[in-house]
Design an enzyme around this catalytic site. Structure first.
Site, PDB file in Angstrom:
ATOM      1  N   ARG A  49     -21.125 -18.067   4.385  1.00  0.00           N
ATOM      2  CA  ARG A  49     -21.095 -18.756   3.097  1.00  0.00           C
ATOM      3  C   ARG A  49     -22.241 -18.366   2.186  1.00  0.00           C
ATOM      4  O   ARG A  49     -22.044 -18.087   1.010  1.00  0.00           O
ATOM      5  CB  ARG A  49     -21.187 -20.268   3.308  1.00  0.00           C
ATOM      6  CG  ARG A  49     -19.886 -20.850   3.653  1.00  0.00           C
ATOM      7  CD  ARG A  49     -20.098 -22.113   4.432  1.00  0.00           C
ATOM      8  NE  ARG A  49     -18.867 -22.423   5.110  1.00  0.00           N
ATOM      9  CZ  ARG A  49     -17.833 -22.991   4.515  1.00  0.00           C
ATOM     10  NH1 ARG A  49     -17.899 -23.332   3.246  1.00  0.00           N
ATOM     11  NH2 ARG A  49     -16.740 -23.221   5.185  1.00  0.00           N
ATOM     12  N   THR A  50     -23.451 -18.400   2.734  1.00  0.00           N
ATOM     13  CA  THR A  50     -24.605 -18.067   1.909  1.00  0.00           C
ATOM     14  C   THR A  50     -24.494 -16.620   1.437  1.00  0.00           C
ATOM     15  O   THR A  50     -24.761 -16.305   0.277  1.00  0.00           O
ATOM     16  CB  THR A  50     -25.918 -18.297   2.685  1.00  0.00           C
ATOM     17  OG1 THR A  50     -25.903 -19.627   3.183  1.00  0.00           O
ATOM     18  CG2 THR A  50     -27.125 -18.111   1.813  1.00  0.00           C
ATOM     19  N   LYS A  78     -34.399   0.253  17.382  1.00  0.00           N
ATOM     20  CA  LYS A  78     -34.970   1.524  17.830  1.00  0.00           C
ATOM     21  C   LYS A  78     -36.486   1.478  17.916  1.00  0.00           C
ATOM     22  O   LYS A  78     -37.129   2.482  18.162  1.00  0.00           O
ATOM     23  CB  LYS A  78     -34.558   2.652  16.871  1.00  0.00           C
ATOM     24  CG  LYS A  78     -33.057   2.891  16.838  1.00  0.00           C
ATOM     25  CD  LYS A  78     -32.716   3.923  15.783  1.00  0.00           C
ATOM     26  CE  LYS A  78     -31.224   3.947  15.493  1.00  0.00           C
ATOM     27  NZ  LYS A  78     -30.939   4.546  14.195  1.00  0.00           N
ATOM     28  N   ARG A  99     -31.924 -13.527   4.991  1.00  0.00           N
ATOM     29  CA  ARG A  99     -31.728 -14.671   5.905  1.00  0.00           C
ATOM     30  C   ARG A  99     -32.196 -14.216   7.268  1.00  0.00           C
ATOM     31  O   ARG A  99     -31.823 -13.127   7.723  1.00  0.00           O
ATOM     32  CB  ARG A  99     -30.249 -15.027   5.916  1.00  0.00           C
ATOM     33  CG  ARG A  99     -29.758 -15.796   7.150  1.00  0.00           C
ATOM     34  CD  ARG A  99     -30.158 -17.240   7.154  1.00  0.00           C
ATOM     35  NE  ARG A  99     -29.573 -17.976   6.069  1.00  0.00           N
ATOM     36  CZ  ARG A  99     -28.703 -18.967   6.214  1.00  0.00           C
ATOM     37  NH1 ARG A  99     -28.328 -19.338   7.414  1.00  0.00           N
ATOM     38  NH2 ARG A  99     -28.225 -19.581   5.171  1.00  0.00           N
ATOM     39  N   HIS A 127     -35.099 -23.153   2.832  1.00  0.00           N
ATOM     40  CA  HIS A 127     -33.864 -22.621   2.283  1.00  0.00           C
ATOM     41  C   HIS A 127     -33.878 -22.996   0.791  1.00  0.00           C
ATOM     42  O   HIS A 127     -33.095 -23.835   0.350  1.00  0.00           O
ATOM     43  CB  HIS A 127     -32.674 -23.239   3.022  1.00  0.00           C
ATOM     44  CG  HIS A 127     -31.373 -22.533   2.784  1.00  0.00           C
ATOM     45  ND1 HIS A 127     -31.256 -21.399   2.002  1.00  0.00           N
ATOM     46  CD2 HIS A 127     -30.122 -22.808   3.217  1.00  0.00           C
ATOM     47  CE1 HIS A 127     -29.983 -21.023   1.982  1.00  0.00           C
ATOM     48  NE2 HIS A 127     -29.278 -21.862   2.706  1.00  0.00           N
TER      49      HIS A 127
END
Lengths: 301, 149
Positions: A49-50, A78, A99, A127
């Site tokens: 959603r975000t 890596k 995020r 947030h």
């Protein structure tokens, strides 16, 4: 302002500026043109959603997006340092939207790269774009952010969204009613902050206990997994489900908000009432994110 | 009554009135390398505080930053800079506004515990002493954080 990392960094004036620009964008009063701009969406933790909301926002202002998901598709596995990954991406894009499950990741990114960084959620920490879109939804429905009575229900202990929201609203002399099972109560450090700022709050056990006094009821999901014993969950869950029958005496301006996704904490019969505001709230998220990206990219004059 | 004396030093730094038991921690904090002569007194008698620890370091003048870091462990400590057996400066350990690279964030999900980053904390309250991590924004009592030694 170069980055948006934490609500803690924003003054009341800056918060209101975001509101003003989002409103202008929604009304079509700003002509934003980001057609040469590319946003890198780094989602080290799944959040459809975000991600969708940011991608929509960027496209609506004429920009483009590239996405990096998880850590497996990157060089992080890596053995490349996070700083190197970020520096490389900063060569391609004009803005990073990130995020991460790691707390402080966005702050660190903003110190490593020269381009703007937007925190789209860092673990249980912040947030800020969600907090800003919530405030925008409140100001749109109430006409003001000042002196409102706000109920916050659900998982108040682990809910990053509600922490940011409570923090952000603290600038606007609110009265809070916190509604949660006893072990999912608002953490003491947040309550201490409120006491220090002389903000009135009370803690309740039933979602409809003082519903008639509220301007806004912000509902969040209680995750079953938080309960050690599933039976305990079954016992309490009814106390935190909002039903249409509870809305008979609410204030005229009353609105129900929810960050979504909803499971069963708001009964679907609430959806057709005039009080349901969670879907428009999601739409407001796009306007707010358009505003945030444009402001940080210097596109708002 | 005969008292055990710790030798006076000609030049260097004396850290006195360290709460008894904290002396070794302070010694670690200021990174005593073995280059200089150091005397550490543990649980000495003190008129002022009952029992105390004391550290004398020859030929080294602590910087204000080092002095301030001592405040995190031993806020009551007094620091004296000596030259030619004379006190040339008395410094007080002052709790700094921000603390860089000195303490570890106890939050396992904090980025400072997964990347090589210099930690940064802001002092938010003095009594009791509390700090907030610049990265994960969690607030801790100073007793809860690990001093990086």
């Amino acid at each position: 302002m170069k980055n948006l990392i934490s609500m803690r960094d924003l003054s009341k004036k800056e918060i209101l500026y975001f509101m003003e620009i989002a409103e202008k964008i929604e009304k079509g009063e700003l002509n934003l043109n980001m057609d040469k701009k590319l946003a890198a969406l780094l989602f080290f933790e799944p959040s459809t959603r975000t991600h969708f909301s940011f991608a929509t926002a960027m496209k609506k202002i004429g920009g483009q997006t590239i996405t990096m998901r998880g850590t497996s598709s990157s060089s992080v596995k890596k053995g490349e340092t996070f700083a190197d990954t970020l520096q490389t991406i900063a060569q391609y894009a004009e803005i990073i939207i990130m995020r991460s499950p790691i707390e402080g990741a966005a702050r660190y990114a903003s110190e490593v790269v020269d381009i703007p960084v937007v925190n789209a959620g860092d673990g249980a920490n912040q947030h800020p774009t969600q907090a800003l879109l919530d405030l925008y939804s409140i100001i749109k429905t109430q006409g003001t952010l000042e002196n409102l009575t706000i109920g916050v229900a659900g998982d108040l202990r682990f809910g990053r969204t509600v922490h940011s929201l409570v923090q952000a609203l603290s600038e606007f002399t609110p009265r809070f009613k916190f509604i949660s099972p006893s072990f999912l109560k608002m953490p003491t450090y947040i309550l201490d902050d409120l006491l220090e700022k002389n903000i009135k709050f009370e803690e309740l056990a039933e979602i409809d206990e003082k519903i008639d006094e509220l301007d806004i009821l912000y509902v969040t999901r209680i995750q079953k997994e938080r309960f050690a014993d599933p039976e305990d969950y079954e016992k309490v869950k009814g106390s935190y489900i909002l039903e249409k029958s509870m809305l008979s005496n609410v204030k005229e301006n009353f609105k129900v908000m929810h960050p979504l996704p909803r499971v069963d904490e708001i009964s679907t019969d609430v959806d057709d009432t005039e009080f349901a505001y969670y879907f428009p709230q999601a739409k407001n998220g796009v306007y707010m994110r358009q505003a945030i990206i444009s402001i940080l990219l210097g596109g708002v004059k | 009554m005969k008292q055990l004396k710790v030798d006076a030093i000609k030049k260097g730094t004396v850290i006195d009135h360290i709460p008894a038991g904290k002396g070794m921690q302070v010694a670690d904090l200021i990174n005593i390398s073995g280059e200089n002569i150091v005397m550490i007194g543990i649980s000495l008698h003190s008129k002022k505080v009952g029992k105390k620890d004391i550290i004398k370091i020859e030929n080294r003048e602590l910087s204000q930053e080092e002095i301030n870091s001592i405040a995190l462990i031993a806020p009551s400590a007094t620091i004296t800079i000596i030259k030619d057996f004379d006190v040339i400066r008395k410094a007080k350990a002052e709790i700094p506004e921000s603390i860089e690279g000195l303490i570890l964030c106890p939050n396992p999900k904090c980025i400072t515990n997964s990347e090589i980053i210099k930690t940064k904390f802001k002092v938010t309250d003095e009594k009791p002493l509390q700090v907030r991590c610049h990265y994960c924004e969690k607030k801790y009592l100073v007793e809860e954080v690990k001093i990086k030694i």
